[in-house]
Design an enzyme around this catalytic site. Structure first.
Site, short mmCIF file in Angstrom:
data_model
loop_
_atom_site.label_atom_id
_atom_site.label_comp_id
_atom_site.label_asym_id
_atom_site.label_seq_id
_atom_site.Cartn_x
_atom_site.Cartn_y
_atom_site.Cartn_z
N GLY A 11 0.83 -1.20 0.00
CA GLY A 11 0.00 0.00 0.00
C GLY A 11 0.86 1.25 0.00
NE ARG A 72 -1.86 -4.88 -1.45
CZ ARG A 72 -1.38 -4.33 -0.35
NH1 ARG A 72 -0.31 -4.84 0.21
NH2 ARG A 72 -1.97 -3.28 0.20
CG ASP A 103 3.05 -6.71 7.62
OD1 ASP A 103 2.62 -6.25 6.53
OD2 ASP A 103 2.32 -7.29 8.43
CB THR A 125 2.36 0.91 6.52
OG1 THR A 125 1.03 0.59 6.90
CG2 THR A 125 3.27 0.76 7.73
CG ASP A 127 -2.80 0.18 8.38
OD1 ASP A 127 -3.66 1.07 8.22
OD2 ASP A 127 -2.79 -0.87 7.72
CG ASP A 129 0.83 -2.25 10.37
OD1 ASP A 129 1.80 -1.57 9.97
OD2 ASP A 129 0.17 -2.99 9.61
NE ARG A 171 -8.05 -5.07 5.17
CZ ARG A 171 -9.33 -5.15 4.84
NH1 ARG A 171 -10.19 -5.68 5.69
NH2 ARG A 171 -9.76 -4.71 3.68
#
Length: 319
Positions: A11, A72, A103, A125, A127, A129, A171
């Site tokens: 992303g 991707r 990741d 990213t 996120d 995360d 998510r």
């Protein structure tokens, strides 16, 4: 180390262009050549690789997305595809690689490093995360977009006396909802890391109504569940008019904030410094405003947890 490559994968996130710019110009400043690999690992397998110059990265620091584009690539996970990627790096005489992504991108970088190819990972990213770094590239811009959206939604929510559920990305990691809820003055944040007591949430809404509050804002991370089901629960328990807003990919785009431009610039330059110093298989990040680097395997194995102090503060301030 004569030539390094740089790619963005997975992303996109605001600030990637700032990092690319820093990689290219820091490398050139140190006498290295730079190869831009377009469309991530997919572009690597297809040889979609071009030289990058100082001019190539002019006028991009303020732009969202990634000038190298992204994709991707499941094929790179297979042995045949991986070996083709290694062969492409050798064919284009690339001696080291900077990978900007999350990741999944880091797993590809780790595999290259394990095979003996010098690779450095930059956490790109929205996120937030990745556990080894306090902040990932793009998180601040996504957070700013969410807080601005909260302000806009609050205006109409107050006018109609509504409860508004705002679904944001995340998510498995609820940081966008958590930090966005605190910064935006939300009545509640619902994140995947912790179960939410719906009765307690509804009592908070009702207490606000009793003291004359005209609206309620709830931030919900997409990984929790369906926002319309949450809306029905709140409506049935409180009798409120409940609306849902899904921000979606607006969080991914837009002009990067100054913080993300600075972070991207610092991380990009530091990644080149690591390669020049002979380091490989490292993930770089930031802690306490200081750049850090750790083994990329360790970075991937660390479990991300939510900030309990931030969550508790948001809960207290929502009374």
């Amino acid at each position: 180390m004569k030539k390094i490559g740089v790619l963005t994968s997975g992303g996109d996130s605001p600030g990637m262009n700032a990092a690319i710019r820093a990689v290219v110009r820091t490398a050139i400043y140190n006498g290295l050549e730079v190869a831009g690999i377009y469309r991530g690992y997919q572009g690597l397998l297809e040889g979609d690789i071009e030289p990058l110059t100082v001019s190539s990265v002019g006028d991009i620091i303020h732009r969202g997305g990634t000038m190298l584009r992204t994709a991707r690539c499941l094929e790179f996970k297979e042995e045949e595809g991986f070996q083709r990627g290694l062969a492409m790096l050798k064919m284009f005489k690339i001696d080291g690689l900077v990978v900007i992504g999350g990741d999944g991108s880091f797993n590809g970088a780790k595999r290259l490093a394990d095979a003996g190819f010098p690779t450095i990972g930059i956490p790109g990213t929205i996120d937030n995360d990745l556990a080894y770094t306090e902040f990932t590239l793009g998180f601040d811009t996504a957070l700013t977009t969410v807080v601005n959206a909260i302000g806009n939604i609050r205006d109409t929510s107050s006018s109609h006396g509504r409860v508004n559920i705002i679904e944001v990305m995340g998510r498995h990691c609820g940081d966008i909802a958590l930090y966005g809820g605190l910064a935006g003055g939300a009545e509640a944040v619902i994140i995947p890391e912790i179960d939410t007591d719906m009765d307690d949430l509804c009592q908070t809404i009702l207490r606000g109504k009793k003291r004359g509050k005209l609206h309620s804002i709830i931030l919900l991370a997409e990984g929790v569940g369906k926002p319309y089901e949450v809306a029905e629960q709140i409506k049935s328990k409180t009798g409120s008019d409940v609306k849902v807003s899904v921000i979606g990919y607006l969080q991914r785009g837009g002009t990067p904030t100054p913080s993300d431009r600075i972070l991207g610039s610092r991380l990009g330059a530091y990644a080149v410094d690591q390669l020049i110093a002979g380091k490989a298989g490292r993930a770089i990040g930031i802690k306490g405003n200081q750049l850090v680097d750790i083994d990329i395997s360790e970075a991937l194995s660390m479990k991300k947890d939510y900030d309990k102090e931030i969550y508790e503060l948001a809960r207290i301030l929502a009374i």
